[in-house]
Scaffold this motif. Sequence first.
Motif, PDB file in Angstrom:
ATOM      1  N   MET A 294      41.181  41.936  42.426  1.00 46.79           N
ATOM      2  CA  MET A 294      40.021  41.511  43.218  1.00 46.79           C
ATOM      3  C   MET A 294      40.294  41.674  44.715  1.00 46.79           C
ATOM      4  SD  MET A 294      38.811  38.268  40.921  1.00 46.79           S
ATOM      5  CE  MET A 294      37.067  38.175  41.297  1.00 46.79           C
ATOM      6  N   GLU A 295      41.517  41.421  45.119  1.00 45.91           N
ATOM      7  CA  GLU A 295      41.885  41.580  46.524  1.00 45.91           C
ATOM      8  C   GLU A 295      41.777  43.047  46.950  1.00 45.91           C
ATOM      9  OE1 GLU A 295      42.626  40.576  50.285  1.00 45.91           O
ATOM     10  OE2 GLU A 295      42.282  39.156  48.652  1.00 45.91           O
ATOM     11  N   GLU A 296      42.189  43.958  46.084  1.00 46.98           N
ATOM     12  CA  GLU A 296      42.079  45.399  46.377  1.00 46.98           C
ATOM     13  C   GLU A 296      40.618  45.813  46.541  1.00 46.98           C
ATOM     14  OE1 GLU A 296      44.285  47.921  47.070  1.00 46.98           O
ATOM     15  OE2 GLU A 296      45.636  46.198  47.272  1.00 46.98           O
ATOM     16  N   ILE A 297      39.766  45.305  45.681  1.00 47.95           N
ATOM     17  CA  ILE A 297      38.337  45.622  45.774  1.00 47.95           C
ATOM     18  C   ILE A 297      37.773  45.096  47.089  1.00 47.95           C
ATOM     19  CG2 ILE A 297      36.063  45.113  44.776  1.00 47.95           C
ATOM     20  CD1 ILE A 297      37.506  45.157  42.002  1.00 47.95           C
ATOM     21  N   LYS A 298      38.186  43.886  47.440  1.00 45.51           N
ATOM     22  CA  LYS A 298      37.714  43.268  48.685  1.00 45.51           C
ATOM     23  C   LYS A 298      38.181  44.082  49.897  1.00 45.51           C
ATOM     24  CE  LYS A 298      37.224  38.601  50.423  1.00 45.51           C
ATOM     25  NZ  LYS A 298      37.674  37.212  50.261  1.00 45.51           N
ATOM     26  N   LYS A 299      39.429  44.530  49.868  1.00 44.71           N
ATOM     27  CA  LYS A 299      39.979  45.328  50.976  1.00 44.71           C
ATOM     28  C   LYS A 299      39.234  46.641  51.147  1.00 44.71           C
ATOM     29  CE  LYS A 299      44.745  43.689  50.937  1.00 44.71           C
ATOM     30  NZ  LYS A 299      46.132  44.040  50.574  1.00 44.71           N
ATOM     31  N   SER A 300      38.770  47.218  50.046  1.00 45.94           N
ATOM     32  CA  SER A 300      38.064  48.500  50.135  1.00 45.94           C
ATOM     33  C   SER A 300      36.562  48.307  50.368  1.00 45.94           C
ATOM     34  CB  SER A 300      38.312  49.332  48.880  1.00 45.94           C
ATOM     35  OG  SER A 300      37.759  48.698  47.753  1.00 45.94           O
ATOM     36  N   GLY A 301      36.154  47.075  50.673  1.00 37.72           N
ATOM     37  CA  GLY A 301      34.762  46.820  51.041  1.00 37.72           C
ATOM     38  C   GLY A 301      33.846  46.482  49.880  1.00 37.72           C
ATOM     39  N   GLY A 302      34.413  46.297  48.708  1.00 31.66           N
ATOM     40  CA  GLY A 302      33.596  45.970  47.535  1.00 31.66           C
ATOM     41  C   GLY A 302      33.411  44.475  47.346  1.00 31.66           C
ATOM     42  N   ASN A 303      32.646  44.139  46.353  1.00 31.86           N
ATOM     43  CA  ASN A 303      32.407  42.749  45.989  1.00 31.86           C
ATOM     44  C   ASN A 303      33.181  42.468  44.703  1.00 31.86           C
ATOM     45  OD1 ASN A 303      31.264  40.457  44.610  1.00 31.86           O
ATOM     46  ND2 ASN A 303      29.510  40.582  45.995  1.00 31.86           N
ATOM     47  N   PRO A 304      34.281  41.695  44.772  1.00 34.80           N
ATOM     48  CA  PRO A 304      35.126  41.472  43.603  1.00 34.80           C
ATOM     49  C   PRO A 304      34.380  40.914  42.390  1.00 34.80           C
ATOM     50  CG  PRO A 304      36.198  40.611  45.561  1.00 34.80           C
ATOM     51  CD  PRO A 304      34.798  41.015  45.953  1.00 34.80           C
ATOM     52  N   PHE A 305      33.419  40.043  42.637  1.00 33.30           N
ATOM     53  CA  PHE A 305      32.705  39.440  41.508  1.00 33.30           C
ATOM     54  C   PHE A 305      31.834  40.477  40.806  1.00 33.30           C
ATOM     55  CE2 PHE A 305      29.146  37.070  39.593  1.00 33.30           C
ATOM     56  CZ  PHE A 305      29.867  36.307  38.688  1.00 33.30           C
ATOM     57  N   PHE A 306      30.993  41.169  41.584  1.00 39.08           N
ATOM     58  CA  PHE A 306      30.062  42.126  40.974  1.00 39.08           C
ATOM     59  C   PHE A 306      30.714  43.454  40.609  1.00 39.08           C
ATOM     60  CE2 PHE A 306      27.025  39.241  43.014  1.00 39.08           C
ATOM     61  CZ  PHE A 306      26.238  38.960  41.907  1.00 39.08           C
ATOM     62  N   ASP A 307      31.780  43.833  41.311  1.00 35.87           N
ATOM     63  CA  ASP A 307      32.428  45.111  41.033  1.00 35.87           C
ATOM     64  C   ASP A 307      33.529  45.005  39.979  1.00 35.87           C
ATOM     65  OD1 ASP A 307      30.771  46.187  42.956  1.00 35.87           O
ATOM     66  OD2 ASP A 307      32.313  46.192  44.527  1.00 35.87           O
ATOM     67  N   TYR A 308      34.064  43.796  39.764  1.00 41.25           N
ATOM     68  CA  TYR A 308      35.144  43.650  38.790  1.00 41.25           C
ATOM     69  C   TYR A 308      34.841  42.587  37.723  1.00 41.25           C
ATOM     70  CZ  TYR A 308      39.599  42.823  36.591  1.00 41.25           C
ATOM     71  OH  TYR A 308      40.571  42.658  35.647  1.00 41.25           O
ATOM     72  N   SER A 309      34.587  41.359  38.155  1.00 37.88           N
ATOM     73  CA  SER A 309      34.438  40.255  37.194  1.00 37.88           C
ATOM     74  C   SER A 309      33.289  40.463  36.221  1.00 37.88           C
ATOM     75  CB  SER A 309      34.245  38.920  37.933  1.00 37.88           C
ATOM     76  OG  SER A 309      35.407  38.578  38.637  1.00 37.88           O
ATOM     77  N   VAL A 310      32.120  40.815  36.735  1.00 41.01           N
ATOM     78  CA  VAL A 310      30.959  40.993  35.857  1.00 41.01           C
ATOM     79  C   VAL A 310      31.166  42.150  34.881  1.00 41.01           C
ATOM     80  CG1 VAL A 310      28.495  41.537  35.772  1.00 41.01           C
ATOM     81  CG2 VAL A 310      29.324  39.824  37.390  1.00 41.01           C
ATOM     82  N   PRO A 311      31.566  43.355  35.342  1.00 44.50           N
ATOM     83  CA  PRO A 311      31.768  44.443  34.373  1.00 44.50           C
ATOM     84  C   PRO A 311      32.827  44.127  33.303  1.00 44.50           C
ATOM     85  CG  PRO A 311      31.650  45.334  36.589  1.00 44.50           C
ATOM     86  CD  PRO A 311      31.693  43.842  36.723  1.00 44.50           C
TER      87      PRO A 311
END
Length: 192
Positions: free
Chosen positions: A136-153
């Motif tokens: 989730m931290e990597e997604i956040k660093k690259s400008g993504g939303n950890p919840f919607f880009d990782y947790s939900v899928p």
Amino acid sequence: GSPFDFKNQLHLGVADFMPDPRSTDFTAALQETISAIHAQHRLGILVLFTNYALLNSMYERMKPYFDGERILLLAQGKSGSRTNIINQFRENHDSVLFGTDSFWEGVDVPGNALEILFIPKLPFDVPTDPLIAARMEEIKKSGGNPFFDYSVPEAIIKFRQGFGRLIRSKTDTGAVIVADSRLSRMQYGRQF
């Protein structure tokens, strides 16, 4: 796609009346709901929990009820090996099986031994797990939303795996009941 005719083989219910699964009232409401469903429909029920804490709590709360009703209550981590539990569940068509992580996939109980799949909570990963937190931290660093880009899928994939426990053949029928009201209350519920 799927080889199954879900419209005719399956009913889906969302228990909107349930408190939020993060609420302190959730466990008592869950106990009531599982008891009421089994009392009304004496069928094989698989309850897929997302963690052992809730599974163990529900087992301790519900064991006296099911013993009094002379219904076999099986639970992962309490009733023997996984193979033994599944075999007992297949043989006792009105039994109830509480499972967690490994029961969300790879469990095959076709026919009328399993007719109701009950999912208390949407299967989100624990965000404090070190591996999950790092992703989730990597997604956040690259400008993504950890919840919607990782947790939900990820939760959707696990939900589909759990959902797939019910209909295993073209002749299976049954119902999936989701006790997590977020499925209908939250915007991401549509994705599930």
